[in-house]
Write a protein that holds these residues in place. Structure first.
Motif, PDB file in Angstrom:
ATOM      1  N   SER A 131      13.813   4.147   9.836  1.00 20.19           N
ATOM      2  CA  SER A 131      13.868   3.748  11.040  1.00 20.19           C
ATOM      3  C   SER A 131      13.223   2.379  10.963  1.00 20.19           C
ATOM      4  O   SER A 131      11.388   2.663  10.730  1.00 20.19           O
ATOM      5  N   THR A 132      13.323   1.978  11.965  1.00 23.57           N
ATOM      6  CA  THR A 132      12.537   0.989  12.636  1.00 23.57           C
ATOM      7  C   THR A 132      11.183   1.247  13.570  1.00 23.57           C
ATOM      8  O   THR A 132      10.240   1.104  13.067  1.00 23.57           O
ATOM      9  N   GLN A 133      12.185   1.995  13.479  1.00 30.72           N
ATOM     10  CA  GLN A 133      10.424   3.157  14.739  1.00 30.72           C
ATOM     11  C   GLN A 133       9.462   4.266  14.421  1.00 30.72           C
ATOM     12  O   GLN A 133       8.780   3.391  13.942  1.00 30.72           O
ATOM     13  N   LEU A 134       9.868   4.469  12.784  1.00 30.54           N
ATOM     14  CA  LEU A 134       9.179   5.183  11.860  1.00 30.54           C
ATOM     15  C   LEU A 134       8.208   4.715  11.230  1.00 30.54           C
ATOM     16  O   LEU A 134       7.793   4.476  10.815  1.00 30.54           O
ATOM     17  N   GLN A 135       8.878   3.212  10.498  1.00 33.97           N
ATOM     18  CA  GLN A 135       8.421   1.954   9.846  1.00 33.97           C
ATOM     19  C   GLN A 135       7.103   1.748  10.294  1.00 33.97           C
ATOM     20  O   GLN A 135       6.002   1.850   9.720  1.00 33.97           O
ATOM     21  N   ASN A 136       7.111   1.676  11.625  1.00 28.58           N
ATOM     22  CA  ASN A 136       6.451   0.441  12.275  1.00 28.58           C
ATOM     23  C   ASN A 136       4.950   1.905  13.095  1.00 28.58           C
ATOM     24  O   ASN A 136       4.182   1.541  12.807  1.00 28.58           O
ATOM     25  N   ALA A 137       5.620   3.551  12.910  1.00 23.97           N
ATOM     26  CA  ALA A 137       4.479   4.436  13.247  1.00 23.97           C
ATOM     27  C   ALA A 137       3.727   4.181  11.834  1.00 23.97           C
ATOM     28  O   ALA A 137       2.474   4.629  11.556  1.00 23.97           O
ATOM     29  N   LEU A 138       4.159   4.131   9.985  1.00 20.25           N
ATOM     30  CA  LEU A 138       4.054   4.773   9.494  1.00 20.25           C
ATOM     31  C   LEU A 138       2.769   3.126   8.690  1.00 20.25           C
ATOM     32  O   LEU A 138       1.338   3.375   8.604  1.00 20.25           O
ATOM     33  N   ASN A 139       3.429   1.964   9.293  1.00 21.13           N
ATOM     34  CA  ASN A 139       2.278   0.460   8.833  1.00 21.13           C
ATOM     35  C   ASN A 139       0.920   0.992   9.965  1.00 21.13           C
ATOM     36  O   ASN A 139      -0.391   0.423   9.394  1.00 21.13           O
ATOM     37  N   LEU A 140       0.877   1.534  11.276  1.00 31.48           N
ATOM     38  CA  LEU A 140      -0.079   2.093  12.077  1.00 31.48           C
ATOM     39  C   LEU A 140      -0.649   2.868  10.917  1.00 31.48           C
ATOM     40  O   LEU A 140      -1.703   3.088  11.105  1.00 31.48           O
ATOM     41  N   VAL A 184       0.976  -1.284  -0.273  1.00 35.25           N
ATOM     42  CA  VAL A 184      -0.049  -0.101  -0.018  1.00 35.25           C
ATOM     43  C   VAL A 184       0.979   1.070   0.109  1.00 35.25           C
ATOM     44  O   VAL A 184       1.611   1.332   0.916  1.00 35.25           O
ATOM     45  N   LEU A 185       0.704   2.135  -0.851  1.00 36.04           N
ATOM     46  CA  LEU A 185       2.010   3.339  -1.054  1.00 36.04           C
ATOM     47  C   LEU A 185       0.273   4.613  -0.521  1.00 36.04           C
ATOM     48  O   LEU A 185      -0.459   4.497  -0.425  1.00 36.04           O
ATOM     49  N   ILE A 186       1.312   4.805   0.662  1.00 38.00           N
ATOM     50  CA  ILE A 186       0.525   6.151   1.869  1.00 38.00           C
ATOM     51  C   ILE A 186       1.279   7.303   1.360  1.00 38.00           C
ATOM     52  O   ILE A 186       2.430   7.304   0.608  1.00 38.00           O
ATOM     53  N   LYS A 187       1.007   8.726   1.116  1.00 34.30           N
ATOM     54  CA  LYS A 187       1.143   9.573   1.342  1.00 34.30           C
ATOM     55  C   LYS A 187       1.865  10.267   2.039  1.00 34.30           C
ATOM     56  O   LYS A 187       1.042  10.058   3.382  1.00 34.30           O
ATOM     57  N   THR A 188       2.840  10.249   2.099  1.00 32.90           N
ATOM     58  CA  THR A 188       3.728  10.803   3.529  1.00 32.90           C
ATOM     59  C   THR A 188       4.499  11.892   3.610  1.00 32.90           C
ATOM     60  O   THR A 188       5.817  12.394   3.915  1.00 32.90           O
ATOM     61  N   GLU A 189       3.609  13.075   3.380  1.00 32.26           N
ATOM     62  CA  GLU A 189       4.356  14.515   3.311  1.00 32.26           C
ATOM     63  C   GLU A 189       5.264  15.519   4.607  1.00 32.26           C
ATOM     64  O   GLU A 189       4.192  15.176   4.547  1.00 32.26           O
ATOM     65  N   THR A 202      -2.335  14.520   9.593  1.00 30.95           N
ATOM     66  CA  THR A 202      -2.873  15.441   8.241  1.00 30.95           C
ATOM     67  C   THR A 202      -3.014  13.603   7.104  1.00 30.95           C
ATOM     68  O   THR A 202      -3.269  13.973   6.335  1.00 30.95           O
ATOM     69  N   ALA A 203      -1.913  13.099   7.592  1.00 33.88           N
ATOM     70  CA  ALA A 203      -1.751  11.444   6.619  1.00 33.88           C
ATOM     71  C   ALA A 203      -2.459  10.612   6.668  1.00 33.88           C
ATOM     72  O   ALA A 203      -3.444  10.153   5.165  1.00 33.88           O
ATOM     73  N   ILE A 204      -3.043  10.656   7.495  1.00 29.84           N
ATOM     74  CA  ILE A 204      -4.028   9.995   7.854  1.00 29.84           C
ATOM     75  C   ILE A 204      -5.479  10.236   7.479  1.00 29.84           C
ATOM     76  O   ILE A 204      -6.149   9.325   6.474  1.00 29.84           O
ATOM     77  N   HIS A 205      -5.681  11.065   6.912  1.00 28.35           N
ATOM     78  CA  HIS A 205      -6.766  11.991   6.923  1.00 28.35           C
ATOM     79  C   HIS A 205      -6.808  11.817   5.205  1.00 28.35           C
ATOM     80  O   HIS A 205      -7.346  11.517   4.087  1.00 28.35           O
ATOM     81  N   ALA A 206      -5.892  12.314   4.650  1.00 27.37           N
ATOM     82  CA  ALA A 206      -5.113  12.472   3.064  1.00 27.37           C
ATOM     83  C   ALA A 206      -4.757  11.222   1.710  1.00 27.37           C
ATOM     84  O   ALA A 206      -5.396  10.827   1.044  1.00 27.37           O
ATOM     85  N   ASN A 207      -4.829  10.090   3.622  1.00 27.17           N
ATOM     86  CA  ASN A 207      -4.913   9.147   2.663  1.00 27.17           C
ATOM     87  C   ASN A 207      -6.421   7.814   2.856  1.00 27.17           C
ATOM     88  O   ASN A 207      -6.109   6.673   2.687  1.00 27.17           O
ATOM     89  N   ALA A 221      -1.219   3.679   8.332  1.00 25.95           N
ATOM     90  CA  ALA A 221      -1.783   3.168   7.323  1.00 25.95           C
ATOM     91  C   ALA A 221      -2.945   2.226   7.572  1.00 25.95           C
ATOM     92  O   ALA A 221      -3.994   2.458   6.458  1.00 25.95           O
ATOM     93  N   GLN A 222      -3.014   1.561   8.733  1.00 22.72           N
ATOM     94  CA  GLN A 222      -4.132   0.943   9.133  1.00 22.72           C
ATOM     95  C   GLN A 222      -5.305   1.381   9.723  1.00 22.72           C
ATOM     96  O   GLN A 222      -6.684   1.542   9.353  1.00 22.72           O
ATOM     97  N   ALA A 223      -4.624   3.014  10.181  1.00 25.60           N
ATOM     98  CA  ALA A 223      -5.523   4.187  10.619  1.00 25.60           C
ATOM     99  C   ALA A 223      -6.435   4.630   9.240  1.00 25.60           C
ATOM    100  O   ALA A 223      -7.667   4.641   9.416  1.00 25.60           O
ATOM    101  N   ALA A 224      -5.656   4.933   8.406  1.00 26.48           N
ATOM    102  CA  ALA A 224      -6.142   5.877   6.910  1.00 26.48           C
ATOM    103  C   ALA A 224      -7.376   4.449   6.288  1.00 26.48           C
ATOM    104  O   ALA A 224      -7.802   5.134   6.476  1.00 26.48           O
TER     105      ALA A 224
END
Length: 468
Positions: free
Chosen positions: A141-150, A130-135, A176-181, A152-155
């Motif tokens: 980092s693993t920590q940030l990627q874990n947060a981005l995975n969540l 899943v490609l998400i907008k992350t402006e 903002t990213a949750i809303h945009a996706n 994507a779930q939220a979006a």
């Protein structure tokens, strides 16, 4: 058939676990140190890693994010001989599949392993990238990627989402990213700063009012909740939401209905809620300063954003990204970075997180004027002072330890030792001071508290070059 890696210095446990894994029809590899274990994990393709906490050459929890960050992203089951609740929390937050206390029973080993492999297999069959907008959200980092995975779930859902983390970690960017996706991206994203809500008009601001509802209400206003109809309502600093308003807002959250101030009729708003806080809402709830029932509703999905100091490897990418934006904003050409500049950024703790980094980069850009390369002396003074102090502290600590393990008969007298430590610390401080101030004697005197004559004397004593 799966591939299992066991990293544990307990050879008896490794032997038992190896036999059980083989009986289950899987391949296995053992490592008895953290270094060897990580090298094997990085060079192989493992589905599950059993990782001990107390290894001879380090703490397994420190390596957990790196192992989870490998390309094949193995599931990690933690072993520990210490029943440490904080360690268990850290392990789960860092992406561990499970946390098992030693000595484990075979059931405690087999069940988590089976479930981890089942989860991994189902994930392979059903996963699609899943490609998400992350402006503005930058880093690998693993920590940030874990947060981005969540993220994507939220979006992909309409679930109420709570963003937690220190000030400056990017909670509004994530909201903002949750809303945009999400499916609501075409509708409004309405921000409510709960800390700035006026006490006397808070209900009116949120729920709206009718004309004449109170003094000054010369026309009707729909309120922020209604403006978010069909879109996303973002409650920033939700921990500051007045206690008196939390019960009415809980009803709005449950029913999506409310009555504007001065109105006899209820109105509806089909909003999606995202909230953020840098406070511990559980502690506030225990102190009766935040409603427990509202907290339960806010925590349907929680994303904890990591502080910048825990993802130092992202600092270079963040610097390049935001410095590029700043150069464009100020109409300046691209800047180069000396290795020492990037090392200084990585060494600083960034208590204000990404927000502080961006502000520091802006001040750095202004200080560098038209110079093409950025050096540590372009950084804000308070950062350079902090780094100089830490460097001096480490130097002094290193000197203090230098005589440990020596033959007691070879130790110097206390007087000689004290003079040597003071002299080295003095020289190091002066070197850092000159670097920090770019050899500006007036600035050096102001920071050090030394008179000009005393400063010159010390510089000459230690053979350090003074003013430019």
């Amino acid at each position: 058939m799966a591939n299992i890696l066991i990293i544990d210095d307990d050879e008896a446990l490794c032997d038992i676990l190896s036999r059980r894994v083989k009986q289950m029809g899987h391949d296995h590899t053992c490592a008895y140190t953290l270094k060897d274990g990580y090298e094997k994990a990085a060079s192989g393709s493992y589905d599950v890693v059993f990782l001990d906490v107390g290894l001879p050459d380090g703490n397994g929890l420190d390596a957990l994010p790196r192992i989870r960050g490998l390309d094949n992203c193995p599931e990690v089951i933690i072993f520990t001989g210490q029943g440490d609740p904080d360690g268990a929390e850290l392990a789960i937050k860092s992406g561990a599949w499970d946390y098992i206390a030693k000595p484990p029973s075979l059931k405690e080993i087999v069940l988590p392993l089976s479930r981890a492999l089942q989860y991994r297999e189902e994930k392979k069959r059903s996963s699609s990238k899943v490609l998400i907008k992350t402006e503005g959200i930058v880093g690998n980092s693993t920590q940030l990627q874990n947060a981005l995975n969540l993220l994507a779930q939220a979006a992909s859902s309409d679930a109420t989402t709570l963003l937690t983390g220190e000030t400056g970690t990017g909670k509004e960017l994530f909201a903002t990213a949750i809303h945009a996706n999400s499916d609501r991206a075409g509708k409004d994203f309405v921000v409510v700063d709960c800390a700035a809500l006026p006490d006397t008009l808070v209900e009116s601001v949120l729920f709206g009012h009718e004309k004449g509802a109170f003094t000054g209400a010369d026309k009707a206003h729909p309120g922020l909740v209604k403006l978010a109809d069909g879109g996303t309502l973002f409650l920033d600093e939700v921990g500051e939401l007045p206690l008196s308003l939390q019960k009415p807002f809980l009803r709005v959250l449950q029913e999506r209905r409310f009555r504007p101030v001065g109105s006899q009729k209820e109105v509806t708003s089909n909003f999606r809620l995202v909230a953020a806080t840098n406070r511990n809402l559980e502690e506030l709830a225990e102190a009766k300063l935040f409603r427990q029932d509202l907290l339960y509703r806010l925590k349907t999905l929680t994303i904890d954003l990591p502080p910048l100091r825990s993802r130092v490897q992202d600092i270079k990418d963040l610097t390049i990204f935001y410095m590029g934006k700043l150069c464009e904003k100020y109409g300046k050409g691209a800047k180069g970075y000396s290795p020492e500049f990037l090392e200084a950024l990585a060494a600083y703790e960034w208590p204000g997180n990404v927000r502080e980094l961006i502000n520091a980069l802006e001040r750095t850009l202004i200080a560098s004027a038209e110079e093409p390369t950025l050096f540590p002396n372009h950084l804000p003074t308070h950062i350079r002072v902090k780094l100089a102090r830490e460097s001096l502290r480490q130097s002094t600590a290193g000197k203090t330890k230098s005589f440990q393990g020596e033959n007691p008969q070879e130790l110097p007298s206390l007087k000689d030792y004290r003079e040597a430590v003071v002299s080295e610390a003095e020289a190091k401080y002066l070197e850092d001071l000159m670097l920090l101030t770019n050899r500006d004697i007036r600035a050096a005197c102001k920071i050090s508290g030394l008179s000009r004559s005393r400063l010159y004397h010390l510089l000459q004593k230690h053979g350090i070059k003074g003013s430019r």
